[in-house]
Enzyme design. Structure first.
Site, short mmCIF file in Angstrom:
data_model
loop_
_atom_site.label_atom_id
_atom_site.label_comp_id
_atom_site.label_asym_id
_atom_site.label_seq_id
_atom_site.Cartn_x
_atom_site.Cartn_y
_atom_site.Cartn_z
N GLU A 231 7.66 20.86 6.56
CA GLU A 231 5.99 21.39 6.84
C GLU A 231 6.00 21.71 8.05
OE1 GLU A 231 5.24 22.60 4.02
OE2 GLU A 231 5.68 21.59 2.42
N CYS A 265 -2.76 21.77 10.13
CA CYS A 265 -1.93 22.85 10.99
C CYS A 265 -2.16 24.15 9.59
CB CYS A 265 -0.59 22.61 9.73
SG CYS A 265 -1.37 21.71 8.22
#
Ligand code: NAD
Length: 505
Positions: A231, A265
């Protein structure tokens, strides 16, 4: 250095210290986890979920203490700090209701394998390593951790060197929840501790962090052939079309860009706005951004809180300086606030060009560069030109056209008139594409990745379908089968003739 010093980003005060685990200590932690996993892996899903119910209880009871620690060590606003506890609770709740279904063994009946019974069953992988970042230190540690445990694995967590006290707190939560001794291990430390974990004999790794470190992690995990979920970072875009509700777009984009002071993010880091509404949109966005309150998270009314690390603050400074030097205009903010704490105000840039680092590289802070485009086509092509592929959003009143445009975005999560809408939902798995990583956490897919889907089979009727000795008869049989199953009607007749022929029998 044998220990980490944790500091409050809002005032620089020391909060505590945590050890840097040596490679030997990391190996010992993995071994202890492996021992504890044996019994846990043999327990039924229901038994494991029962134990995790106690974790929910502890999370509820400790919500204030966890949120306080997030506020002081990482620095986000209180709403978002409690949100981290909420997402973990949601995930336990979702798996309580759905894990048995998701992990249910299933029977398969291959048409060429009718002599045997076949079943696909989930086997725990063993010890799962979780390496997590500092920006959502509870959510991004607990989401893979909970999924791994539900699936019957033990876990070794390596929290970020910037939030080690939160990592230690997570270990304490599992002890309070009375999970089997050793099942969840926390090894504090820096990148070298993370590397030691990858080399310590783990059976799967979930890594959340930057693209640059993700590449190194993938290379090392590749050497050990460890299955990997990555990720990684993003450069997420918002596209404002000419028919958008500009007030809604400005408010939604501000939140999508500035939550956790932009240190998310999925935060919006580039805005593409259609020429026809550019001026009006920029004006609204700037006015609304100017009203946001910047300051420490101890005051719940502060919208944009601390920048967690010095390195991050330097990236923000550098990107704005470079943009200015290349001709960008700063409409709001632009420089860190003076004082001991690290605060960067909402910053709006216009006249940006595509070659600026603020348009190309991850920012991870409250900076909003706005680029005017001719039409939706140009915006989509610029969005997709990025190596990243995490999230994106389109803002328009035409939901039908907007939905079609969403499917053309090369990202893991795309939304209309909102941004990053899968986050916080335990039911929806999370993950990007391209340089933003691969694999999924959370939701159904996040749990499925935590097991090996093993095939087991046993005889139903008769013996083996294939075996030695080979012969012309067997060649004829396979040839005939090909024609019978995949041929034209004429070829099927030929197959029957081959099978009935004397030499075939
Ligand atoms: P980082 O890559 O610096 O560190 C992440 C973790 O990896 C830390 O625990 C660190 O100690 C460890 N680490 C660093 N190098 C390592 C190596 N070579 N081997 C093993 N472990 C190593 O990231 P960060 O600064 O903590 O977090 C911010 C980054 O994470 C941003 O790029 C952000 O976009 C990304 N992120 C992605 C997601 C997502 O879900 N896609 C979520 C949050 C953050």
């Amino acid at each position: 250095m044998s220990e980490l010093v944790s500091r409050n980003p809002a005032n620089g005060e020391e909060l505590g210290r945590a050890p840097i685990y040596t490679p030997e200590q990391v190996r010992a932690a993995v071994q202890a986890a492996r021992n504890a996993q044996i019994g846990w892996g043999q327990a039924s899903v229901q038994q494991r979920l029962c134990a995790l119910k106690r974790l929910s209880r502890v999370l509820v009871e400790q919500a204030d203490a966890i949120a306080r620690l997030i506020i002081t060590e990482q620095g986000k606003n209180q709403v978002e700090a409690y949100g981290e506890v909420m997402t973990a609770l949601e995930l336990v709740h979702f798996y309580q209701k759905n894990a048995a279904r998701i992990l249910r063994p299933r029977s398969v009946s291959p048409r060429l394998g009718i002599l045997r019974a076949h079943r696909i069953v989930p086997r725990p992988r063993g010890v799962v390593g979780v390496i997590s970042p500092w920006n959502y230190p509870v959510t991004l540690s607990l989401e893979p951790l909970i999924a791994a445990l539900v699936a019957g694995n033990a876990v070794v967590l390596k929290p970020s060197e910037y939030t080690p006290l939160i990592g230690l707190k997570i270990g304490e939560l599992f002890r309070q929840a009375d999970l089997p001794d050793g099942l969840v291990q926390v090894v504090t430390g820096d990148a070298s501790t993370g590397q030691a974990l990858i080399c310590a004999g783990i059976d799967k790794l979930v890594f959340t962090g930057s693209v640059a470190n993700g590449r190194k992690v993938a290379a090392l995990a590749g050497e050990h052939l460890i299955p990997l979920t990555l990720e990684l970072g993003g450069k997420d875009a918002a596209i404002v079309l000419a028919d958008a509700d500009l007030d809604q777009a400005a408010e939604g984009i501000l939140w999508g860009a500035l939550l956790n002071a932009g240190q998310a993010c999925l935060a919006i880091e580039r805005i593409y706005v259609e020429q026809a509404v550019a001026e009006a949109f920029i004006q609204k966005l700037t006015e609304k951004a100017a009203r946001l309150r910047v300051g420490p998270a101890t005051d719940p009314n502060h919208d944009v809180c601390a920048i967690t690390t010095e390195a991050q603050q330097n990236i923000l400074r550098h990107q704005v300086q470079e943009a200015r030097a290349k001709g960008a205009q700063v409409l709001l903010g632009g420089d860190p606030l003076p004082g001991r704490g690290r605060f960067f105000p909402p910053t709006i840039l216009v006249n940006v060009s595509d070659d600026m680092s603020v348009m190309q590289e991850e920012t991870f802070g409250p900076i909003l560069p706005i680029r005017v485009v001719q039409n939706a086509e140009e915006a989509i092509s610029l969005t997709n030109a990025s190596p990243y592929g995490l999230t994106a959003s389109i803002w328009t009143r035409d939901l039908r056209r907007g939905r079609q445009l969403l499917t053309r975005l090369e990202v893991g999560d795309a939304a209309l008139n909102d941004h990053g809408t899968s986050s916080g939902h335990a039911e929806i798995s999370w993950g990007g594409c391209k340089a933003s990583g691969y694999g999924k956490t959370r939701g159904e897919e996040g749990l499925r990745e935590m097991v090996i889907w093993q095939h087991i089979s046993w005889p139903r009727w008769g013996g083996q379908l294939m075996g030695f000795p080979y012969s012309q008869k067997k060649v004829n049989f396979v040839r005939a089968l090909i024609l019978l199953l995949f041929g034209t009607w004429k070829e099927r007749w030929r197959a029957i003739r081959i099978m009935l022929a004397k030499e075939a029998r």
